[in-house]
Design a protein around this motif. Structure first.
Motif, PDB file in Angstrom:
ATOM      1  N   ILE A 205      16.384  13.501   6.008  1.00  0.00           N
ATOM      2  CA  ILE A 205      15.314  12.578   6.809  1.00  0.00           C
ATOM      3  C   ILE A 205      14.722  11.881   5.992  1.00  0.00           C
ATOM      4  O   ILE A 205      14.034  12.488   5.197  1.00  0.00           O
ATOM      5  CB  ILE A 205      14.770  13.388   7.889  1.00  0.00           C
ATOM      6  N   SER A 206      14.900  10.480   5.839  1.00  0.00           N
ATOM      7  CA  SER A 206      13.889   9.773   4.922  1.00  0.00           C
ATOM      8  C   SER A 206      13.104   8.968   5.563  1.00  0.00           C
ATOM      9  O   SER A 206      13.299   8.624   6.660  1.00  0.00           O
ATOM     10  CB  SER A 206      14.631   9.152   4.062  1.00  0.00           C
ATOM     11  N   ILE A 207      11.790   8.758   5.230  1.00  0.00           N
ATOM     12  CA  ILE A 207      10.890   7.728   5.968  1.00  0.00           C
ATOM     13  C   ILE A 207      10.332   6.871   4.673  1.00  0.00           C
ATOM     14  O   ILE A 207       9.849   7.160   3.520  1.00  0.00           O
ATOM     15  CB  ILE A 207       9.656   8.467   6.215  1.00  0.00           C
ATOM     16  N   GLU A 208      10.301   5.502   5.017  1.00  0.00           N
ATOM     17  CA  GLU A 208       9.584   4.576   4.112  1.00  0.00           C
ATOM     18  C   GLU A 208       8.740   3.487   4.732  1.00  0.00           C
ATOM     19  O   GLU A 208       9.128   3.155   5.828  1.00  0.00           O
ATOM     20  CB  GLU A 208      10.950   3.802   3.565  1.00  0.00           C
ATOM     21  N   ASP A 209       7.806   3.257   4.122  1.00  0.00           N
ATOM     22  CA  ASP A 209       6.728   2.342   4.614  1.00  0.00           C
ATOM     23  C   ASP A 209       6.732   1.039   3.847  1.00  0.00           C
ATOM     24  O   ASP A 209       6.553   1.192   2.657  1.00  0.00           O
ATOM     25  CB  ASP A 209       5.435   2.875   4.458  1.00  0.00           C
ATOM     26  N   LYS A 210       7.233  -0.128   4.516  1.00  0.00           N
ATOM     27  CA  LYS A 210       7.385  -1.244   3.950  1.00  0.00           C
ATOM     28  C   LYS A 210       6.548  -2.326   4.334  1.00  0.00           C
ATOM     29  O   LYS A 210       6.851  -3.559   4.399  1.00  0.00           O
ATOM     30  CB  LYS A 210       8.833  -1.743   4.090  1.00  0.00           C
ATOM     31  N   ARG A 211       5.473  -1.874   5.037  1.00  0.00           N
ATOM     32  CA  ARG A 211       4.408  -2.455   5.665  1.00  0.00           C
ATOM     33  C   ARG A 211       3.665  -3.431   4.662  1.00  0.00           C
ATOM     34  O   ARG A 211       3.448  -2.811   3.225  1.00  0.00           O
ATOM     35  CB  ARG A 211       3.384  -2.107   6.365  1.00  0.00           C
ATOM     36  N   ILE A 212       3.202  -4.728   4.765  1.00  0.00           N
ATOM     37  CA  ILE A 212       2.630  -5.348   4.112  1.00  0.00           C
ATOM     38  C   ILE A 212       0.973  -5.251   4.302  1.00  0.00           C
ATOM     39  O   ILE A 212       0.561  -5.273   5.340  1.00  0.00           O
ATOM     40  CB  ILE A 212       2.960  -6.785   3.960  1.00  0.00           C
ATOM     41  N   VAL A 213       0.296  -4.643   3.095  1.00  0.00           N
ATOM     42  CA  VAL A 213      -1.185  -4.543   3.331  1.00  0.00           C
ATOM     43  C   VAL A 213      -1.848  -5.915   2.781  1.00  0.00           C
ATOM     44  O   VAL A 213      -1.755  -6.515   2.092  1.00  0.00           O
ATOM     45  CB  VAL A 213      -1.325  -3.445   2.366  1.00  0.00           C
ATOM     46  N   GLU A 214      -2.675  -6.516   3.813  1.00  0.00           N
ATOM     47  CA  GLU A 214      -3.243  -7.653   3.644  1.00  0.00           C
ATOM     48  C   GLU A 214      -4.776  -7.272   2.832  1.00  0.00           C
ATOM     49  O   GLU A 214      -5.530  -6.437   3.273  1.00  0.00           O
ATOM     50  CB  GLU A 214      -3.824  -8.364   4.803  1.00  0.00           C
ATOM     51  N   LYS A 215      -5.004  -7.905   1.751  1.00  0.00           N
ATOM     52  CA  LYS A 215      -6.141  -7.592   0.940  1.00  0.00           C
ATOM     53  C   LYS A 215      -7.154  -8.673   0.989  1.00  0.00           C
ATOM     54  O   LYS A 215      -6.590  -9.740   0.243  1.00  0.00           O
ATOM     55  CB  LYS A 215      -5.768  -7.218  -0.608  1.00  0.00           C
ATOM     56  N   LYS A 230       7.832   6.182  -0.053  1.00  0.00           N
ATOM     57  CA  LYS A 230       8.944   6.875   0.547  1.00  0.00           C
ATOM     58  C   LYS A 230       9.040   8.199   0.354  1.00  0.00           C
ATOM     59  O   LYS A 230       8.838   8.703  -0.887  1.00  0.00           O
ATOM     60  CB  LYS A 230      10.083   6.018   0.084  1.00  0.00           C
ATOM     61  N   SER A 231       9.534   8.785   1.417  1.00  0.00           N
ATOM     62  CA  SER A 231       9.886  10.479   1.008  1.00  0.00           C
ATOM     63  C   SER A 231      11.168  10.874   1.819  1.00  0.00           C
ATOM     64  O   SER A 231      11.657   9.967   2.607  1.00  0.00           O
ATOM     65  CB  SER A 231       8.758  11.345   1.930  1.00  0.00           C
TER      66      SER A 231
END
Ligand code: 28G
Length: 426
Positions: A205-215, A230-231
Motif C-alpha cells: 500500500i502506498s500513499i502519496e501527497d501531491k497537493r500544492i501548498v500555497e505560500k 510518499k510512503s
C-alpha cells in the motif's frame, strides 16, 4: 433510484435504497462530517481493494492525494465486473456505485465485513457524498469508465480503450457542501495504511501527497510550492513486523516474536514480543478494524496467557506449591502483542462500538493461544525463563507497592484524618 426497493435473495435479505438517504443523513453512514468522516471516505474505497487482496487477486494499492484534495485509489485486482444486467441494462459496476446496500452480507469474496469504516457500506456512500466520482476499470481486454456527480450517473460505463491489464481506479472529490473540511491529514492516512499493510501480509500500500501548498509571501507574491511526500508499506512478516515496529526503540526479551496463526471458523493471528519495559501494549483487530475497547478476543487471549504461564511455572518449579499464582497483569508487563481475528458477523459494542461482543470468539482465541504458546515455551526454555523472571519481579513490585500503601493508610488512620475537619471549618 428514488423509492426504496426490497430485494429478497436466496439466503440474504438486502434493503436497497437511493443515495438521497445518504446525503440527507451522512453521519448515519460515515459517523460524522468532520475530518474523521472525510477520512472514512478514503477507507471505504481502500477497503474494497483490500477485500480484493484478501480474495487473492490484488497485491498493490496506490493512494494519491491530488492537488485540490482529490483522492485517487488504484488497485491491480480483477476490476469490478462490467457486464450489463440483462433486465435493467445497467452495468454491475454502476450498480455497485449507485445502489445503497444497507444490510445483508458484505465484503466481496472474502465473506467478511472488512471495513475500516464503522458502517461498512462502501462505494455507493462515497459516491453519494462526493461532488464527483470517476471510476476506471481495466478488464476483459478493455478500459471502461463511468462518471457521477453527487451520486447521479452523468456518464454510464463506456469502453474507452484497450488493455491487457486488470484493476480498478477510483478518483473522487468529496462534497464541500457536506464536509466541514476537505483537507486530508497525510499522517492520519499514512498511519492507517501502514496498519492495514501489517494486517495483510504481502500487500503493498502506498500513499502519496501531491497537493500544492500555497505560500503567502508579502502582499502580491503568491508562490506555489509542491511538498511531495510518499510512503510505501509492504510487510512480508505481517503481525511479526507490526510488533517489531511497535518495539523498535525498546530492548527485546525475545528477538523473534512469538507467532500464532490458526485458520478455521474464526481465523486468528497473534504476534507477541516481550521487552524490558514496564508497560502492557496490546492491539486488537476484528476484520482489520481496531477494536480499541477490546472484547471477547482480548478476553480469550488474556485468559490463555495467564493460564499457560502459570502452568509452565508450576511444572518447571518456578512456582512452588506454597506460592500464589502469578496475576495476569504481572504476566503482561513488558508485553507487546497484536491480535487479529476475522469474524463473519461481528457484533460491536461499547461507547465507540469498538468492542467485540461475539462470545464464541473467547474460546476460539483461548484454545489457539493455549496450544501454540505452551508449545513455544516448552521449545524455548530460555525465553520462558526470561519472561517468568520478569513476571516474578513485577509480582514482587506490585506486592511491595500494596504493602507500602497499606502501611501509609494505617499510619494515616492512627494520626486521624485531618481532611474532614479542615473541610468542616471552611
Ligand atoms: C481502486 C479503488 C477501489 C474492486 C473488485 C473486484 C470484483 C468486484 C470489486 O466484484 C461484485 C459481488 C460478489 C461477485 C469480483 C471481480 C469477482 C470477479 C470482482 C475496488 C461480484 C463486485 N471479478 N475490485 N468488486 N461482486 N476494487 N477498488 O473497488 O460477487 S471492487
Amino acid at each position: 433510484m428514488d423509492k426504496v426497493e426490497h430485494e429478497y435473495g436466496a439466503n440474504q435479505i438486502q434493503v436497497l435504497e437511493g443515495l438521497e438517504a445518504v446525503r440527507k443523513r451522512p453521519g448515519m453512514y460515515i459517523g460524522s462530517v468532520s475530518v474523521r468522516g472525510l477520512h472514512h471516505l478514503v477507507y471505504e474505497i481502500v477497503d474494497n481493494s483490500v477485500d480484493e487482496a484478501l480474495a487473492g487477486f490484488c497485491n498493490s494499492i496506490e493512494v494519491t492525494i491530488e492537488p485540490g484534495n482529490i483522492i485517487c485509489v488504484e488497485d491491480n485486482g480483477r476490476g469490478i465486473p462490467v457486464d450489463k444486467h440483462p433486465k435493467t441494462g445497467i452495468s454491475a459496476a454502476e450498480t455497485v456505485y449507485t445502489i445503497l446496500h444497507a444490510g445483508g452480507k458484505f465484503g466481496g469474496d472474502s465473506g467478511y465485513k472488512v471495513s475500516g469504516g464503522l458502517h461498512g457500506v462502501g462505494s455507493s456512500v462515497v459516491n453519494a457524498l462526493s461532488e464527483w466520482t470517476e471510476v476506471t476499470i481495466q478488464r476483459d481486454g478493455g478500459i471502461y469508465q463511468m462518471k457521477f456527480e453527487r451520486g447521479k450517473t452523468v456518464q454510464p460505463l463506456e469502453r474507452i480503450g484497450d488493455s491487457d491489464k486488470t484493476g480498478t481506479k477510483v478518483r473522487f472529490l468529496a462534497d464541500s457542501t457536506i464536509f466541514e473540511t476537505l483537507e486530508y491529514e497525510y499522517e492520519v492516512l499514512e498511519k492507517r495504511f501502514r496498519e492495514m499493510a501489517f494486517l495483510t501480509k504481502g500487500l503493498k500500500i502506498s500513499i502519496e501527497d501531491k497537493r500544492i501548498v500555497e505560500k503567502q509571501e508579502g502582499e502580491e507574491a503568491v508562490e506555489e510550492e509542491q511538498k511531495e511526500r510518499k510512503s510505501e508499506f509492504c510487510f512480508e512478516g505481517g503481525l511479526n513486523s507490526f510488533v517489531e515496529y511497535l518495539n523498535k526503540n525498546k530492548e527485546k526479551i525475545n528477538e523473534m516474536p512469538i507467532y500464532i496463526e490458526k485458520d478455521g471458523e474464526v481465523p486468528i493471528e497473534v504476534a507477541i514480543q516481550y521487552t524490558t519495559s514496564y508497560s502492557e501494549n496490546i492491539y486488537t483487530f476484528v476484520n482489520n478494524i481496531n477494536t480499541i475497547e477490546g472484547g471477547t478476543h482480548l478476553e480469550g487471549f488474556k485468559r490463555a496467557v495467564t493460564k499457560v504461564f502459570n502452568d509452565y511455572a508450576r511444572n518447571h518449579g518456578v512456582l512452588k506449591e506454597k506460592d500464589q499464582n502469578l496475576q495476569g497483569e504481572d504476566i503482561r508487563e513488558g508485553m507487546t502483542a497484536v491480535i487479529s481475528v476475522k469474524v463473519k458477523e461481528p457484533q460491536f459494542e461499547g461507547q465507540t462500538k469498538t468492542k467485540l461482543g461475539n462470545s464464541n470468539v473467547t474460546g476460539v482465541v483461548a484454545n489457539a493461544v493455549t496450544d501454540a504458546l505452551s508449545t513455544y515455551l516448552e521449545e524455548n526454555p530460555n525465553v520462558a525463563k526470561s519472561i517468568l523472571d520478569k513476571c516474578i519481579s513485577a509480582s514482587r513490585a506490585r506486592e511491595a507497592a500494596r504493602k507500602a500503601r497499606e502501611l501509609a493508610r494505617k499510619k494515616n488512620s492512627m494520626e486521624g484524618s485531618t481532611l474532614p475537619r479542615k473541610i468542616g471549618r471552611l
